[in-house]
Design an enzyme around this catalytic site. Structure first.
Site, mmCIF file in Angstrom:
data_model
loop_
_atom_site.group_PDB
_atom_site.id
_atom_site.type_symbol
_atom_site.label_atom_id
_atom_site.label_comp_id
_atom_site.label_asym_id
_atom_site.label_seq_id
_atom_site.Cartn_x
_atom_site.Cartn_y
_atom_site.Cartn_z
ATOM 1 N N TYR A 131 39.512 33.106 60.133
ATOM 2 C CA TYR A 131 38.302 32.512 60.702
ATOM 3 C C TYR A 131 37.887 31.313 59.862
ATOM 4 O O TYR A 131 38.210 31.230 58.673
ATOM 5 C CB TYR A 131 37.145 33.516 60.712
ATOM 6 N N ASP A 138 32.163 37.264 69.173
ATOM 7 C CA ASP A 138 30.792 37.437 69.642
ATOM 8 C C ASP A 138 30.358 36.275 70.518
ATOM 9 O O ASP A 138 31.015 35.230 70.574
ATOM 10 C CB ASP A 138 29.832 37.517 68.444
#
Length: 264
Positions: A109, A51
């Site tokens: 992540y 994003d």
């Protein structure tokens, strides 16, 4: 031939990974640089889309080209046309059946969060921020409710295009490092795949628990609800890093870069 690249970037100045008409995405900048170096159009496929504001330490992409060049030439030549906040870390030929997304067996992540009474300045965009103290034990206990295979609909963004909300979380690690009057928290996640905003929504819940707004058991209720409105608000993208995909050893691709070492 098919080439795989490892890419690192700061996402602060970009509208995410995926190409857009504005041209202000990481994919657009990378494809432009590759095309200028190769003197022919090049399009890439990535391991995982990020994003706006999200960083990557080892995004992996692949592309096909008839050009025969040394791997070091792909690295240095492409970097010569990239902005300073995007860099090719490595290049490697791969078999035609290799696919940066489909060949990945897991993705990793990390969230870096600063716990401090004062908001970050030099680290702005590089860390998330909370000003209330966090309870690490409570967050670790809560994270156990996310391990294994679950329907993660409660953490799924409305615009998510994934075919199934069922994913398998294989690892969550929460650590901290104290500084003068503050603490850096590091949250690492590994799963076979992630839904759109899944980690940011999970982080919103973990931080709410860490700040004492809910008990650890609340997270199990959130998972069971399978509704986005059952969970906490989405946390800021600041401090979120795509560590990279995981591939089978037979592909022979690097599993980490030097950038891992400077994360708190």
């Amino acid at each position: 031939m098919r080439i795989a690249l490892g890419i690192s970037y700061s996402g602060s100045a970009y509208e995410g990974w995926q190409s857009q008409l504005s041209g202000k995405t990481v994919q657009d900048k990378l494809e432009l640089a590759l095309s200028r170096f190769a003197v022919q159009p090049i399009r890439v496929m990535c391991a995982g889309r990020t994003d706006a504001g999200v960083h990557a330490l080892m995004q992996v992409v692949h592309f096909d080209t008839p050009l025969q060049r040394e791997t070091s030439s792909w690295v240095r030549g492409t970097n010569a046309f990239l902005p300073s906040d995007i860099a090719v870390q490595w290049a490697q030929p791969v078999p035609d059946e290799f696919h940066s997304r489909a060949s990945a067996i897991a993705r990793r992540y990390a969230y870096v969060v600063l716990e401090s009474p004062v908001r970050p300045s030099v680290e702005a965009g590089r860390v998330g921020w909370v000003y209330r103290p966090l309870d690490g034990d409570a967050m670790r206990q809560a994270a156990l409710h996310l391990m294994g295979e679950h329907d993660f609909s409660s953490f799924r963004a409305a615009q998510c295009q994934a075919k199934s909300p069922v994913k398998t979380m294989s690892r969550i690690e929460i650590s901290q490092r104290a500084g003068p009057g503050s603490r850096y928290w590091r949250f690492e996640f590994e799963a076979n795949a992630f839904l759109h905003h899944m980690i940011r929504n999970i982080m919103g819940c973990l931080l709410a628990i860490g700040q004492g707004n809910h008990p650890p058991e609340w997270l199990a209720e959130v998972v069971a609800a399978r509704r986005r409105d059952a969970a906490a608000p989405t946390f800021s993208p600041d401090g979120l890093y795509f560590l990279g995909p995981v591939y089978e050893e037979r592909h022979g691709l690097p599993s980490r870069t030097a950038a891992y070492d400077w994360l708190p």
